[in-house]
Scaffold this active site. Structure first.
Site, short mmCIF file in Angstrom:
data_model
loop_
_atom_site.label_atom_id
_atom_site.label_comp_id
_atom_site.label_asym_id
_atom_site.label_seq_id
_atom_site.Cartn_x
_atom_site.Cartn_y
_atom_site.Cartn_z
N LYS A 92 6.58 75.93 -4.70
CA LYS A 92 6.71 74.80 -5.61
C LYS A 92 5.60 74.93 -6.65
CE LYS A 92 9.06 70.78 -5.83
NZ LYS A 92 10.44 70.45 -5.52
N GLY A 192 13.45 54.54 -7.85
CA GLY A 192 13.39 55.72 -8.72
C GLY A 192 14.80 56.08 -9.15
N VAL A 193 15.16 55.67 -10.38
CA VAL A 193 16.53 55.93 -10.82
C VAL A 193 16.53 56.94 -11.97
CG1 VAL A 193 17.69 53.89 -9.93
CG2 VAL A 193 16.44 53.70 -12.07
N GLY A 194 15.93 58.09 -11.68
CA GLY A 194 15.92 59.20 -12.63
C GLY A 194 17.15 60.05 -12.43
N HIS A 195 16.97 61.36 -12.52
CA HIS A 195 18.11 62.29 -12.45
C HIS A 195 18.91 62.11 -11.15
CE1 HIS A 195 15.73 64.40 -15.56
NE2 HIS A 195 16.93 64.67 -16.02
N VAL A 196 18.23 62.15 -10.01
CA VAL A 196 18.94 62.04 -8.73
C VAL A 196 19.32 60.59 -8.47
CG1 VAL A 196 18.82 62.45 -6.25
CG2 VAL A 196 17.63 63.99 -7.81
#
Ligand code: NAD
Length: 363
Positions: A92, A192-196
């Site tokens: 990572k 957390g409402v980002g990409h995923v």
């Protein structure tokens, strides 16, 4: 003034004796003054194959936090690849800085040059704060990159596949807990409402769940809530009475401060390293009767997707393999109960076993 004395007085367990360093093969510090790049690449294991894992760009409070984050994340990638049956090791990278302010194409290209210098021991992809365009920039400097746009022959954004896998993990956990995977009417908080997170909200609302959303960015939050008719939660997030808590922001939200507050039956989400202390917090969740779907198991869809660029399988096949997360989650939860161990331990043991056996066979 920095003197030799200053260094001597510093703690001597910063790197090799750091608990997060456990088992790591290599850690690379990358700096470029011209672009302002400061990055750390962690290679936890290359036993199963090249270490593949995304790059995170985050405004860390200090460099130590960045180091601990990359070490915890790269270790998790080894287990994720192993339990998913992929011939990949764990690695990572983190870039220190605010992606909204400090990210430039030049910085990403310079990062790509550092990835290239590792000759394929580490293969990168997207993570928090980094997108497919950034991977296009990295690709200009190295071929050791995945998650590039479909228009460039890549498998595209891994996030929708990650979200699908997490949805499978949530459904399997529901089946284990309530005997049915019907999520109709279940209260689910997506943090957390980002990409995923956004795609997960879509799957959940389509399945009839009652979705609650939380994010640190107001604009993102308003947009997702409006699009999917979800309820915004801003305060007392962890105390909220809900059926399922789906952490999809950063890790370690299950910690000493939150663990007694949770008022839910299931924790299952996309975030890596959700348990601040995987032993103590895993055990406490078990004692409290809260089902925990191991993060590195249920968020493996994205890795399956980026791996498809290496082993050349179709998008349909990627989704089919990601669907298996449902069965694996159920079997891990049953295995944990049968052996009176935590679900995290159960998943970890299986992942570690494959790594150990491969290492032994290589000798
Ligand atoms: P992202 O950057 O697109 O979204 C993360 C969201 O979380 C952002 O909207 C951000 O504002 C929000 N956030 C950050 N801190 C928060 C906080 N304290 N409280 C509430 N919201 C907060 O990232 P992503 O790609 O959606 O990834 C989300 C998580 O899933 C990360 O932990 C990532 O490591 C993990 N993950 C992602 C993938 C993938 O395919 N993208 C795969 C596996 C795991």
């Amino acid at each position: 003034m920095i003197t030799t004395e200053t260094f001597v007085q510093k703690p001597n367990n910063l790197v090799f004796s750091n608990p997060s360093y456990l088992g790591h093969e290599q850690v690379v510090f990358c700096q470029d003054e011209e672009t302002g790049l400061k990055a750390i690449i962690g290679i936890h294991s290359t036993v199963l194959g090249p270490a593949l894992g995304g790059t995170r760009m985050w405004n860390y409070e200090n460099e130590y936090d960045a180091l601990v984050d990359v070490l915890r994340l790269s270790r998790g990638m080894s287990f994720k690849a192993s339990i998913s049956g992929l011939d990949l090791g764990g690695g990572k990278a983190v870039i220190i800085g605010d992606a909204r302010k400090h990210k430039t194409d030049a910085l990403m290209r310079r990062f790509g040059a550092f990835v290239e210098s590792l000759s394929g021991r580490y293969i990168t992809a997207e993570d928090v704060g980094v997108n497919t365009h950034d991977m296009e920039m990295v690709k200009m400097e190295t071929n050791h990159v995945t998650g590039i746009p479909e228009s460039m022959g890549g498998a595209g954004d891994p996030s929708p596949v990650t979200a699908y896998g997490v949805f499978m993990g949530i459904k399997a956990s529901a089946k284990y807990k309530w005997g049915t995977d019907d999520l109709g009417g279940k209260k689910v908080l997506v943090q957390g409402v980002g990409h995923v997170g956004e795609t997960l909200v879509k799957y959940l609302s389509e399945s009839g769940a009652n979705v609650f959303v939380n994010d640190i960015y107001e604009d993102v939050l308003e947009n997702v809530a409006k699009k999917y008719n979800a309820t915004i939660v801003k305060d007392n997030v962890y105390e909220l009475e809900m059926d399922i808590y789906a952490p999809c922001a950063l890790g370690a939200t299950v910690n000493d401060d939150t663990i007694e507050k949770f008022n839910c039956s299931i924790i299952a989400g996309a975030a890596n390293n959700q348990l601040a202390d995987e032993n103590a917090h895993g055990l406490r969740l078990k004692e409290r009767g809260i089902i925990y779907a191991p993060d590195f198991l249920i968020n493996a869809g994205g890795l399956i997707n980026v791996n498809s660029e290496i082993i050349k399988i179709s998008r349909d096949e990627v989704f089919k393999r990601t669907e298996n997360i449902y069965d694996t989650t159920l079997s891990i939860l049953n295995h944990a109960t049968k052996n009176n161990i935590t679900s995290h331990q159960a998943a970890l043991e299986i992942a570690q076993k494959r790594i150990d056996e491969t290492r032994k066979n290589k000798k």
